[in-house]
Design a protein around this motif. Structure first.
Motif, PDB file in Angstrom:
ATOM      1  N   PRO A  75     -15.661  -2.093  -5.967  1.00 58.72           N
ATOM      2  CA  PRO A  75     -14.618  -2.990  -5.442  1.00 58.72           C
ATOM      3  C   PRO A  75     -13.457  -3.196  -6.405  1.00 58.72           C
ATOM      4  CG  PRO A  75     -16.790  -3.901  -5.017  1.00 58.72           C
ATOM      5  CD  PRO A  75     -16.988  -2.718  -5.910  1.00 58.72           C
ATOM      6  N   ALA A  76     -13.754  -3.303  -7.711  1.00 61.78           N
ATOM      7  CA  ALA A  76     -12.676  -3.485  -8.685  1.00 61.78           C
ATOM      8  C   ALA A  76     -11.726  -2.296  -8.667  1.00 61.78           C
ATOM      9  CB  ALA A  76     -13.262  -3.675 -10.086  1.00 61.78           C
ATOM     10  N   LEU A  77     -12.269  -1.093  -8.604  1.00 61.67           N
ATOM     11  CA  LEU A  77     -11.432   0.107  -8.601  1.00 61.67           C
ATOM     12  C   LEU A  77     -10.651   0.248  -7.301  1.00 61.67           C
ATOM     13  CD1 LEU A  77     -13.922   2.630 -10.248  1.00 61.67           C
ATOM     14  CD2 LEU A  77     -11.868   1.649 -11.282  1.00 61.67           C
ATOM     15  N   VAL A  78     -11.313   0.000  -6.177  1.00 54.22           N
ATOM     16  CA  VAL A  78     -10.642   0.150  -4.879  1.00 54.22           C
ATOM     17  C   VAL A  78      -9.547  -0.895  -4.714  1.00 54.22           C
ATOM     18  CG1 VAL A  78     -10.955  -0.007  -2.377  1.00 54.22           C
ATOM     19  CG2 VAL A  78     -12.621   1.245  -3.768  1.00 54.22           C
ATOM     20  N   PHE A  79      -9.875  -2.144  -5.014  1.00 56.97           N
ATOM     21  CA  PHE A  79      -8.866  -3.189  -4.898  1.00 56.97           C
ATOM     22  C   PHE A  79      -7.744  -2.973  -5.917  1.00 56.97           C
ATOM     23  CE2 PHE A  79     -12.230  -6.012  -2.916  1.00 56.97           C
ATOM     24  CZ  PHE A  79     -11.613  -6.065  -1.674  1.00 56.97           C
ATOM     25  N   GLY A  80      -8.097  -2.500  -7.100  1.00 60.82           N
ATOM     26  CA  GLY A  80      -7.077  -2.221  -8.103  1.00 60.82           C
ATOM     27  C   GLY A  80      -6.114  -1.134  -7.655  1.00 60.82           C
ATOM     28  N   ALA A  81      -6.667  -0.074  -7.044  1.00 57.76           N
ATOM     29  CA  ALA A  81      -5.817   0.999  -6.542  1.00 57.76           C
ATOM     30  C   ALA A  81      -4.933   0.519  -5.397  1.00 57.76           C
ATOM     31  CB  ALA A  81      -6.694   2.164  -6.079  1.00 57.76           C
ATOM     32  N   ALA A  82      -5.506  -0.303  -4.510  1.00 56.95           N
ATOM     33  CA  ALA A  82      -4.720  -0.845  -3.397  1.00 56.95           C
ATOM     34  C   ALA A  82      -3.617  -1.766  -3.908  1.00 56.95           C
ATOM     35  CB  ALA A  82      -5.633  -1.593  -2.430  1.00 56.95           C
ATOM     36  N   PHE A  83      -3.932  -2.539  -4.938  1.00 55.07           N
ATOM     37  CA  PHE A  83      -2.917  -3.399  -5.542  1.00 55.07           C
ATOM     38  C   PHE A  83      -1.771  -2.567  -6.117  1.00 55.07           C
ATOM     39  CE2 PHE A  83      -1.420  -5.008  -9.692  1.00 55.07           C
ATOM     40  CZ  PHE A  83      -0.659  -6.087  -9.249  1.00 55.07           C
ATOM     41  N   ALA A  84      -2.114  -1.498  -6.820  1.00 57.65           N
ATOM     42  CA  ALA A  84      -1.073  -0.640  -7.396  1.00 57.65           C
ATOM     43  C   ALA A  84      -0.229   0.000  -6.300  1.00 57.65           C
ATOM     44  CB  ALA A  84      -1.719   0.433  -8.267  1.00 57.65           C
ATOM     45  N   ALA A  85      -0.890   0.441  -5.231  1.00 49.28           N
ATOM     46  CA  ALA A  85      -0.164   1.106  -4.147  1.00 49.28           C
ATOM     47  C   ALA A  85       0.812   0.158  -3.456  1.00 49.28           C
ATOM     48  CB  ALA A  85      -1.154   1.671  -3.134  1.00 49.28           C
ATOM     49  N   SER A  86       0.442  -1.102  -3.360  1.00 45.67           N
ATOM     50  CA  SER A  86       1.336  -2.058  -2.699  1.00 45.67           C
ATOM     51  C   SER A  86       2.303  -2.712  -3.672  1.00 45.67           C
ATOM     52  CB  SER A  86       0.505  -3.148  -1.999  1.00 45.67           C
ATOM     53  OG  SER A  86      -0.345  -3.807  -2.930  1.00 45.67           O
ATOM     54  N   GLY A  87       1.885  -2.860  -4.922  1.00 48.43           N
ATOM     55  CA  GLY A  87       2.708  -3.581  -5.886  1.00 48.43           C
ATOM     56  C   GLY A  87       3.771  -2.739  -6.568  1.00 48.43           C
ATOM     57  N   ILE A  88       3.477  -1.475  -6.840  1.00 49.78           N
ATOM     58  CA  ILE A  88       4.441  -0.640  -7.564  1.00 49.78           C
ATOM     59  C   ILE A  88       5.740  -0.453  -6.789  1.00 49.78           C
ATOM     60  CG2 ILE A  88       4.865   1.700  -8.418  1.00 49.78           C
ATOM     61  CD1 ILE A  88       1.975   1.734  -9.409  1.00 49.78           C
ATOM     62  N   PRO A  89       5.701  -0.147  -5.482  1.00 53.12           N
ATOM     63  CA  PRO A  89       6.977  -0.037  -4.755  1.00 53.12           C
ATOM     64  C   PRO A  89       7.781  -1.338  -4.791  1.00 53.12           C
ATOM     65  CG  PRO A  89       5.193   0.940  -3.486  1.00 53.12           C
ATOM     66  CD  PRO A  89       4.551   0.230  -4.630  1.00 53.12           C
ATOM     67  N   LEU A  90       7.099  -2.482  -4.707  1.00 56.59           N
ATOM     68  CA  LEU A  90       7.805  -3.754  -4.784  1.00 56.59           C
ATOM     69  C   LEU A  90       8.456  -3.942  -6.145  1.00 56.59           C
ATOM     70  CD1 LEU A  90       5.507  -6.365  -2.997  1.00 56.59           C
ATOM     71  CD2 LEU A  90       7.891  -5.872  -2.457  1.00 56.59           C
ATOM     72  N   ALA A  91       7.713  -3.584  -7.193  1.00 54.69           N
ATOM     73  CA  ALA A  91       8.251  -3.723  -8.546  1.00 54.69           C
ATOM     74  C   ALA A  91       9.445  -2.808  -8.774  1.00 54.69           C
ATOM     75  CB  ALA A  91       7.159  -3.435  -9.566  1.00 54.69           C
ATOM     76  N   MET A  92       9.438  -1.658  -8.119  1.00 57.58           N
ATOM     77  CA  MET A  92      10.580  -0.755  -8.245  1.00 57.58           C
ATOM     78  C   MET A  92      11.818  -1.343  -7.566  1.00 57.58           C
ATOM     79  SD  MET A  92       8.667   2.904  -7.632  1.00 57.58           S
ATOM     80  CE  MET A  92      10.194   3.842  -7.798  1.00 57.58           C
ATOM     81  N   LEU A  93      11.595  -2.033  -6.456  1.00 57.24           N
ATOM     82  CA  LEU A  93      12.714  -2.659  -5.749  1.00 57.24           C
ATOM     83  C   LEU A  93      13.164  -3.952  -6.428  1.00 57.24           C
ATOM     84  CD1 LEU A  93      11.557  -2.205  -2.037  1.00 57.24           C
ATOM     85  CD2 LEU A  93      13.468  -1.043  -3.161  1.00 57.24           C
ATOM     86  N   HIS A  94      12.208  -4.639  -7.039  1.00 56.10           N
ATOM     87  CA  HIS A  94      12.490  -5.931  -7.676  1.00 56.10           C
ATOM     88  C   HIS A  94      11.866  -5.926  -9.076  1.00 56.10           C
ATOM     89  CE1 HIS A  94      13.689  -7.431  -3.693  1.00 56.10           C
ATOM     90  NE2 HIS A  94      12.567  -6.892  -3.234  1.00 56.10           N
ATOM     91  N   PRO A  95      12.526  -5.306 -10.051  1.00 58.18           N
ATOM     92  CA  PRO A  95      11.934  -5.166 -11.394  1.00 58.18           C
ATOM     93  C   PRO A  95      11.566  -6.493 -12.052  1.00 58.18           C
ATOM     94  CG  PRO A  95      13.845  -3.730 -11.143  1.00 58.18           C
ATOM     95  CD  PRO A  95      13.831  -4.618  -9.947  1.00 58.18           C
ATOM     96  N   TRP A  96      12.203  -7.585 -11.679  1.00 59.55           N
ATOM     97  CA  TRP A  96      11.884  -8.883 -12.286  1.00 59.55           C
ATOM     98  C   TRP A  96      10.447  -9.312 -12.000  1.00 59.55           C
ATOM     99  CZ3 TRP A  96      10.369 -12.667  -8.917  1.00 59.55           C
ATOM    100  CH2 TRP A  96      10.751 -12.525  -7.579  1.00 59.55           C
ATOM    101  N   LEU A  97       9.816  -8.712 -10.987  1.00 58.83           N
ATOM    102  CA  LEU A  97       8.416  -9.019 -10.710  1.00 58.83           C
ATOM    103  C   LEU A  97       7.513  -8.630 -11.888  1.00 58.83           C
ATOM    104  CD1 LEU A  97       8.103  -7.921  -6.968  1.00 58.83           C
ATOM    105  CD2 LEU A  97       7.987 -10.263  -7.863  1.00 58.83           C
ATOM    106  N   CYS A  98       7.919  -7.621 -12.633  1.00 62.03           N
ATOM    107  CA  CYS A  98       7.133  -7.227 -13.816  1.00 62.03           C
ATOM    108  C   CYS A  98       7.144  -8.347 -14.856  1.00 62.03           C
ATOM    109  CB  CYS A  98       7.700  -5.940 -14.416  1.00 62.03           C
ATOM    110  SG  CYS A  98       7.575  -4.498 -13.329  1.00 62.03           S
ATOM    111  N   GLY A  99       8.285  -9.016 -14.997  1.00 61.96           N
ATOM    112  CA  GLY A  99       8.361 -10.147 -15.906  1.00 61.96           C
ATOM    113  C   GLY A  99       7.467 -11.284 -15.459  1.00 61.96           C
ATOM    114  N   ALA A 100       7.421 -11.536 -14.147  1.00 61.68           N
ATOM    115  CA  ALA A 100       6.538 -12.579 -13.621  1.00 61.68           C
ATOM    116  C   ALA A 100       5.077 -12.244 -13.901  1.00 61.68           C
ATOM    117  CB  ALA A 100       6.768 -12.750 -12.121  1.00 61.68           C
ATOM    118  N   ALA A 101       4.722 -10.955 -13.757  1.00 58.30           N
ATOM    119  CA  ALA A 101       3.353 -10.541 -14.041  1.00 58.30           C
ATOM    120  C   ALA A 101       3.009 -10.734 -15.511  1.00 58.30           C
ATOM    121  CB  ALA A 101       3.158  -9.079 -13.636  1.00 58.30           C
TER     122      ALA A 101
END
Length: 246
Positions: A75-101
């Motif tokens: 579950p950690a790996l699957v959820f982690g991969a799903a998080f990356a798949a959904s989060g990386i495109p958002l971070a590319m569109l809104h780089p300030w999200l990386c600062g929030a993280a």
């Protein structure tokens, strides 16, 4: 069996779900321009929580030498991969999200430490989890175009409420026989009522109710499901109140 295995993937920290959802949804509702990005970020937020939960459980059980730690690895790996798949495109569109993280990372580190040492029920651990969860109101608000000056008061209101749930729930379950916890919980809620009233006089209404439940309900032998239902109602009241006041 399939249903049972599937249910094991869902984090069983039921009280966490309101804390994950209410600040984020409040920030979204307060936003001038809510949109698809909020839905994508909310999905990433929940997936990230699930990934971290299972990773921390794996660390906790592995540190005790238990073979059951393995059930959290997939579950950690699957959820982690799903998080990356959904989060990386958002971070590319809104780089300030990386600062929030990055701002949230120290609090996640504290939670991971307590999980690794088997002290997840510690008061400090619960309070550390509250901060980034309430900070998501600021993130969701900024994503929707709300200014930080307008977002801070409702975020602080969320922080005042959810920080109070940590000692209060302990007085209802694990520390139900502790007079010191009860006194501390009531004192905190009284201070939170004063702080909330400074943010908005109308916030005194729900926070007076929170103080009343902190003072009146411990020691009455309420069952855990009823305690949880009460907290869901309190969380829903806060979610309904914040968009009306701010």
């Amino acid at each position: 069996m399939a249903r049972r295995r599937g249910s094991e993937w869902i984090p069983d920290q039921h009280g966490a779900w309101a804390m994950l959802a209410v600040p984020f949804l409040a920030g979204t509702l307060l936003s001038p321009r809510p949109g698809w990005a909020h839905a994508a970020l909310f999905a990433a937020w929940l997936l990230g929580y699930a990934a971290v939960f299972h990773a921390q459980q794996w660390l906790r059980l592995r540190g005790r030498g238990l073979r059951s730690a393995g059930r959290h690895a997939r579950p950690a790996l699957v959820f982690g991969a799903a998080f990356a798949a959904s989060g990386i495109p958002l971070a590319m569109l809104h780089p300030w999200l990386c600062g929030a993280a990055l701002l949230a990372a120290p609090f996640v580190a504290v939670n991971t430490y307590y999980a690794r040492t088997g002290r997840e029920r510690a008061l400090t651990n619960g309070l550390a989890a509250v901060v980034p969860a309430c900070g998501m109101l600021l993130v969701a608000a900024r994503l929707g175009g709300l200014s930080p000056a307008a977002a801070w008061p409702p975020a602080l209101a969320c922080l005042l409420y959810f920080a109070g749930t940590v000692p209060y729930v302990k007085t209802m379950i694990r520390e139900r026989n502790s007079r010191a916890y009860r006194a501390g919980s009531v004192a905190y809620h009284a201070a939170a009522l004063a702080g909330a009233a400074c943010l908005s006089p109308w916030l005194a209404v729900p926070f007076a109710a929170y103080l009343t439940r902190a003072a009146a309900l411990p020691g009455r032998g309420l069952r855990v499901p009823l305690v949880g239902a009460t907290e869901l109602a309190c969380s829903a009241a806060l979610l309904l109140t914040l968009p009306l006041l701010f």
